[in-house]
Structure formats: C-alpha cells, structure tokens
Enzyme design. Structure first.
Site, mmCIF file in Angstrom:
data_model
loop_
_atom_site.group_PDB
_atom_site.id
_atom_site.type_symbol
_atom_site.label_atom_id
_atom_site.label_comp_id
_atom_site.label_asym_id
_atom_site.label_seq_id
_atom_site.Cartn_x
_atom_site.Cartn_y
_atom_site.Cartn_z
ATOM 1 N N HIS A 73 1.389 0.754 -2.203
ATOM 2 C CA HIS A 73 2.580 1.151 -1.456
ATOM 3 C C HIS A 73 3.865 0.809 -2.213
ATOM 4 C CE1 HIS A 73 4.098 2.750 2.306
ATOM 5 N NE2 HIS A 73 4.985 1.773 2.378
ATOM 6 N N ARG B 79 3.246 7.970 1.076
ATOM 7 C CA ARG B 79 2.267 6.992 1.536
ATOM 8 C C ARG B 79 0.891 7.476 1.069
ATOM 9 N NH1 ARG B 79 5.635 8.209 5.986
ATOM 10 N NH2 ARG B 79 6.929 6.447 6.694
ATOM 11 N N ARG C 147 5.874 3.698 -3.586
ATOM 12 C CA ARG C 147 6.811 4.343 -2.657
ATOM 13 C C ARG C 147 8.120 3.548 -2.607
ATOM 14 N NH1 ARG C 147 7.418 7.407 2.236
ATOM 15 N NH2 ARG C 147 8.325 6.204 3.949
ATOM 16 N N TYR D 166 16.410 -1.199 1.060
ATOM 17 C CA TYR D 166 16.362 -1.060 -0.394
ATOM 18 C C TYR D 166 17.679 -1.464 -1.066
ATOM 19 C CZ TYR D 166 12.068 1.389 0.630
ATOM 20 O OH TYR D 166 10.821 1.690 1.084
ATOM 21 N N LYS E 74 3.671 9.934 9.337
ATOM 22 C CA LYS E 74 3.895 8.879 10.316
ATOM 23 C C LYS E 74 4.921 9.331 11.348
ATOM 24 C CE LYS E 74 4.891 3.933 10.550
ATOM 25 N NZ LYS E 74 5.242 2.722 9.758
ATOM 26 N N HIS F 237 12.255 8.689 7.006
ATOM 27 C CA HIS F 237 12.804 7.689 7.928
ATOM 28 C C HIS F 237 13.648 8.364 9.004
ATOM 29 C CE1 HIS F 237 12.559 4.297 4.667
ATOM 30 N NE2 HIS F 237 11.387 4.611 5.180
#
Length: 369
Positions: free
Chosen positions: A316, A227, A319, A351, A252, A342
């Site tokens: 973004h 990010r 990524r 994805y 995050k 994640h």
C-alpha cells in the site's frame, strides 16, 4: 416469476488442496451453479468432491458478484484465519451464528464482501463474549462490557472501531434504533503518518528483474495510485487508451473514478497482454482464476528484496508514494484526492505532513538567529 434464491446456497469453506490454500464451493448438484463455478475458474476435486478457487479477499468479492441473484453465498464458515493450515484446538462450543437478517441487511445496503465478512466476524465475537444470551435482549450494559473487554486486550483502535460499527449496525439498522437508547464510547484515534518510499527507492524497486506480468502490476499500482483490490478488479476495457485514463470501477465506498494511465505503465501492460492473453480480468492467476491479493503482496516483497530495500514496507505504500510524489511536484491537493478516490480533501491532507521537499523549504527559527 423471480426465483427464490434462499433455497440455493453456496457454502464457502477454507481448505488446503495439494498444499495450496483454496476456498471450497459446496452446493448440491445444480447445472447453473456449476456453470458459474467454471466461469470463476474453479477446479473440481475428485477427492473432496467440491469445486474450489484460490483463497483471498478479492476472490471472495468475485464469488459474491458471480452468484449475486442466483444463490445465497454462505461464508459463515470462512474465518479470518481460515487460510492458515495450522491445527486448531477443538472449541468447547460451536461459534455462534449471526442472524440471517444481519447478513441480508448488509447485502441489501450494498456493503462490500470484505466489510460483510469483517462485520459478521465482529458481531459473532460479541455474541461469543455473551455466550448464551439473547442478542435482541442485550443493550448498553452488555455493549460497554464488551468494549471494556477489547480495551483490556489492548486491541488496535481500528479493530475496536470496526467492532463498534458492526454492533451499531445490528442494533440500529437491523433491529431499529428506536427499540433502545445506548451510547458506545469510541476509542481516541491514532494519528499515524503514511509510510512513503522516495522516488529513488521506487525506481530501484521497479527496475529489478521480474516477469512482465509482475512489472505491469507494480507499475500500474504506483503510476495510478491504486489499492491492491482495485488493481485485481481491473478488466481490459478499463484502459481508456484514447484519453490515457484508467477507470476504477466500484472501489472503496462503491465509487467509480478515473485516474492516470501512464504511457510507461501501458507499454508494460500491452507487452503482458500479448504474452498472457487473459480471458476476463486484466490480471488472472495461472489457472485463469482471480489473482489473489496475497500473491500480489508476495510480488512486492520479492521486488523489495531484489532491490536491497530493507525497510519494513507494505504494498500500500506505493499508493502513498504516488500521492506524496505528486504533491512534491506541485500537483494541487484537490486533484490528488480525486485521483485517489477521497471524498474529502481532509483525507488527502495527511500527505502534506510527510513531504520532505516541502519540509525542506521551511527554515528552523534557530537558523534565523
């Protein structure tokens, strides 16, 4: 004895100084606070009589970290659109101030500066909608009325969900959920596929002429799936050269993780380090302060234009492209999720819906007839 930092406030304010968007740091004369400002790369304005740093969400995060334990950072005057140097009509009444207990609780629970800013702004808007009402005396009816107001404005699902989270945080975490019972209807989620560049587009983008600093930043973002905030928070020691890994610290969700350190990206970074020699962060602004997210986005937009890529893309998407290209080449989705940070593989599964090579191996039933 521990210092009472409530008596030492650093007030943040958006200003335009010499045609540049800046954040002013206002505080009474204090040697320690001045020292911290200098460490942040802040400059002194003789005309405004304030220290000031570049404007940006990543700068805000750095300021919070630098003054943590030394002073209380008051960012209530720093609005979402405060960086826009546009004349604004004088409001009929000053914006409501959110309870200090709300801010303290967010900080105590280690919420990120960006989340604190977003939650504060949403709670302030909720209070403004019910102007003159006591926040502690309002309940389910007032909350639903505000949700209906947001729905009528047709705000995005993410905007409404953030408002829900901010309001719930105040009534449940600050005031205590046992004080009242209420229900907040959340909007139905929007399922959007991530915007992905092809490998050919990424190569065109990264091959355009640009200075070594800009190239190193874009190479790291794509090669490691970062990010923008994660890239700007990197320090030189986060490059694990022995294991060829890149450490991402407190990203995050306040999580640390390791991701890939590409030899090509590292070569560009090393060339940049020799030329620029940053002092604290891996990537710094021209004055030695934090490199802003907006400047990084401009680097990406300029590279897009030079590459002749007319599609509407954001930084973004590099990524997203990192994850999609790994999946296309057979990397296990669980490993991709770990590299992206994640918590659940369900987050990474998005994805699988945008991989052209995977879709290309599926034959339409019409073609079997």
């Amino acid at each position: 004895m521990e210092t009472d930092n409530r008596k030492r406030n650093v007030v943040l304010e958006a200003i335009v100084h010499e045609k540049e968007r800046r954040i002013a740091l206002r505080f009474p004369y204090d040697v320690e606070l001045i020292t911290v400002a200098k460490e942040l790369g802040a400059r002194w304005s003789n005309t405004r009589k304030v220290w000031h740093v570049p404007n940006g969400s990543d700068t805000l995060k750095t300021v919070f970290a630098a003054y943590k334990g030394r002073a209380w950072v008051d960012y209530s005057a720093l609005r979402n659109n405060s960086h826009q140097a546009k004349p604004k009509p004088i409001p009929a009444a000053p914006p409501p101030m959110v309870p200090e207990a709300f801010l303290r609780k967010l900080e105590r629970m280690r919420y990120s500066p960006n989340t604190i800013r977003v939650y504060t702004d949403h709670l302030r808007q909720f209070m403004a909608f019910h102007s003159g009402r006591d926040l502690e005396q309002m309940g389910q009816a007032e909350i639903h009325a505000y949700m209906d107001h947001l729905a009528a404005r047709k705000v995005s699902v993410s905007h409404q969900n953030q408002a829900v989270n901010a309001i719930k945080f105040h009534y449940e975490k600050v005031l205590g959920g046992s004080r009242r019972s209420y229900r907040i209807d959340r909007p139905r989620g929007e399922k959007r596929l991530p915007n992905v560049m092809s490998e050919a587009e990424v190569k065109r983008l990264l091959d355009v002429p640009m200075n070594i600093k800009h190239k190193a930043m874009l190479l790291l973002i794509y090669s490691a799936g970062l990010r923008s905030g994660e890239l700007l928070a990197l320090r030189p020691h986060d490059l694990d050269r022995d294991r060829m890994l890149l450490r991402v610290h407190q990203s995050k969700g306040n999580k640390d993780r390791y991701t890939l350190l590409s030899p090509k990206a590292l070569a560009a970074v090393d060339a940049y380090l020799v030329q620029w020699q940053p002092r604290r962060m891996l990537f710094e602004g021209q004055d030695g302060g934090p490199y802003t997210a907006e400047s990084l986005r401009q680097v990406f937009r300029t590279a897009l234009a030079k590459a002749g890529i007319a599609r509407k893309l954001t930084l973004h998407c590099l990524r997203h492209s990192f994850a999609t290209h790994l999946l296309e080449h057979g990397t296990d989705i669980r490993y991709i999720g770990a590299l992206l940070g994640h918590s659940s593989v369900k987050t990474t599964e998005v994805y699988t819906h945008v991989t052209p090579r995977t879709l290309g191996r599926i034959t339409s039933p019409l073609d079997r007839l």
